[in-house]
Design an enzyme around this catalytic site. Structure first.
Site, PDB file in Angstrom:
ATOM      1  N   ASP A  16      -0.349   3.303  10.418  1.00  0.00           N
ATOM      2  CA  ASP A  16       0.675   2.875   9.467  1.00  0.00           C
ATOM      3  C   ASP A  16       2.006   3.317  10.064  1.00  0.00           C
ATOM      4  O   ASP A  16       2.359   4.492  10.005  1.00  0.00           O
ATOM      5  CB  ASP A  16       0.448   3.508   8.101  1.00  0.00           C
ATOM      6  CG  ASP A  16       1.477   3.070   7.079  1.00  0.00           C
ATOM      7  OD1 ASP A  16       1.964   1.931   7.168  1.00  0.00           O
ATOM      8  OD2 ASP A  16       1.799   3.883   6.186  1.00  0.00           O
ATOM      9  N   ASP A  27       0.765   7.792   3.784  1.00  0.00           N
ATOM     10  CA  ASP A  27       0.739   7.135   5.097  1.00  0.00           C
ATOM     11  C   ASP A  27      -0.638   7.264   5.758  1.00  0.00           C
ATOM     12  O   ASP A  27      -1.098   6.344   6.426  1.00  0.00           O
ATOM     13  CB  ASP A  27       1.811   7.714   6.022  1.00  0.00           C
ATOM     14  CG  ASP A  27       3.222   7.435   5.514  1.00  0.00           C
ATOM     15  OD1 ASP A  27       3.439   6.381   4.895  1.00  0.00           O
ATOM     16  OD2 ASP A  27       4.104   8.275   5.747  1.00  0.00           O
ATOM     17  N   GLU A  46      -0.310  -1.927  11.066  1.00  0.00           N
ATOM     18  CA  GLU A  46       0.334  -2.767  10.067  1.00  0.00           C
ATOM     19  C   GLU A  46       1.550  -3.448  10.685  1.00  0.00           C
ATOM     20  O   GLU A  46       2.356  -2.812  11.355  1.00  0.00           O
ATOM     21  CB  GLU A  46       0.764  -1.935   8.860  1.00  0.00           C
ATOM     22  CG  GLU A  46       1.345  -2.781   7.738  1.00  0.00           C
ATOM     23  CD  GLU A  46       1.687  -1.961   6.518  1.00  0.00           C
ATOM     24  OE1 GLU A  46       0.991  -2.105   5.510  1.00  0.00           O
ATOM     25  OE2 GLU A  46       2.651  -1.176   6.598  1.00  0.00           O
TER      26      GLU A  46
END
Length: 163
Positions: free
Chosen positions: A7, A137, A64
């Site tokens: 992330d 996260d 991501e």
């Protein structure tokens, strides 16, 4: 097969190692020093990822894809961090796959606009754990790795039917 889910961010980068098909190896965050120059923070990110890659020996990376927000400066800084992450992947000989936030939410919760709380509940359900501790996260990185794992399962099922 081990998947490194990431992330991305520039202050805090979530990471998770998931073993295919679905078991947690480890997850945490990389936090860079806010008092350092930005390029030093990118180097810190690179060095931390190299340490994680050497420790856990993942086979691939799932990350991501940047969702452009209203804050252009933040988006640009995150994009720079993603560049450092992808360069680290390339230097380590790892392939990567990017997923949009809605693809990740769709894969985990079955709904592309799922809330953070819904995502956490689904991750706990998937791994059969009662509590998911740690920064958001890190749990987001778990979701990204699971999304990739589920895509691998679907890919293999489709290819098995073709044979």
């Amino acid at each position: 097969m081990r998947i490194l889910g990431i992330d991305p961010g520039f202050g805090s980068i979530g990471w998770a190692i998931v073993e295919y098909p679905l078991s947690i190896v480890d997850f945490d965050v990389i936090e860079t020093d806010k008092l350092k120059q930005f390029d030093d923070r990118l180097l810190e990110t690179h060095n931390s990822l190299i340490h994680i890659i050497n420790k856990f020996n993942p086979d691939c990376i799932a990350i991501e894809r940047l969702f452009f927000s209203k804050n252009t400066k933040t988006a640009i800084d995150v994009a720079k961090c993603i560049g450092a992450i992808l360069l680290t992947a390339k230097l380590s000989g790892l392939t990567y796959t990017e997923y949009t936030p809605s693809q990740i939410k769709q894969a985990i919760a079955g709904y592309g606009r799922a809330t953070k709380n819904q995502m956490k509940k689904m991750i706990m359900n998937i791994f059969k754990i009662d509590e998911l501790t740690g920064p958001d996260d890190a749990s987001d990185a778990l979701a990204i790795a699971v999304c990739h794992s589920l895509n691998l399962v679907n890919y293999r099922k489709i290819n098995e039917k073709k044979v």
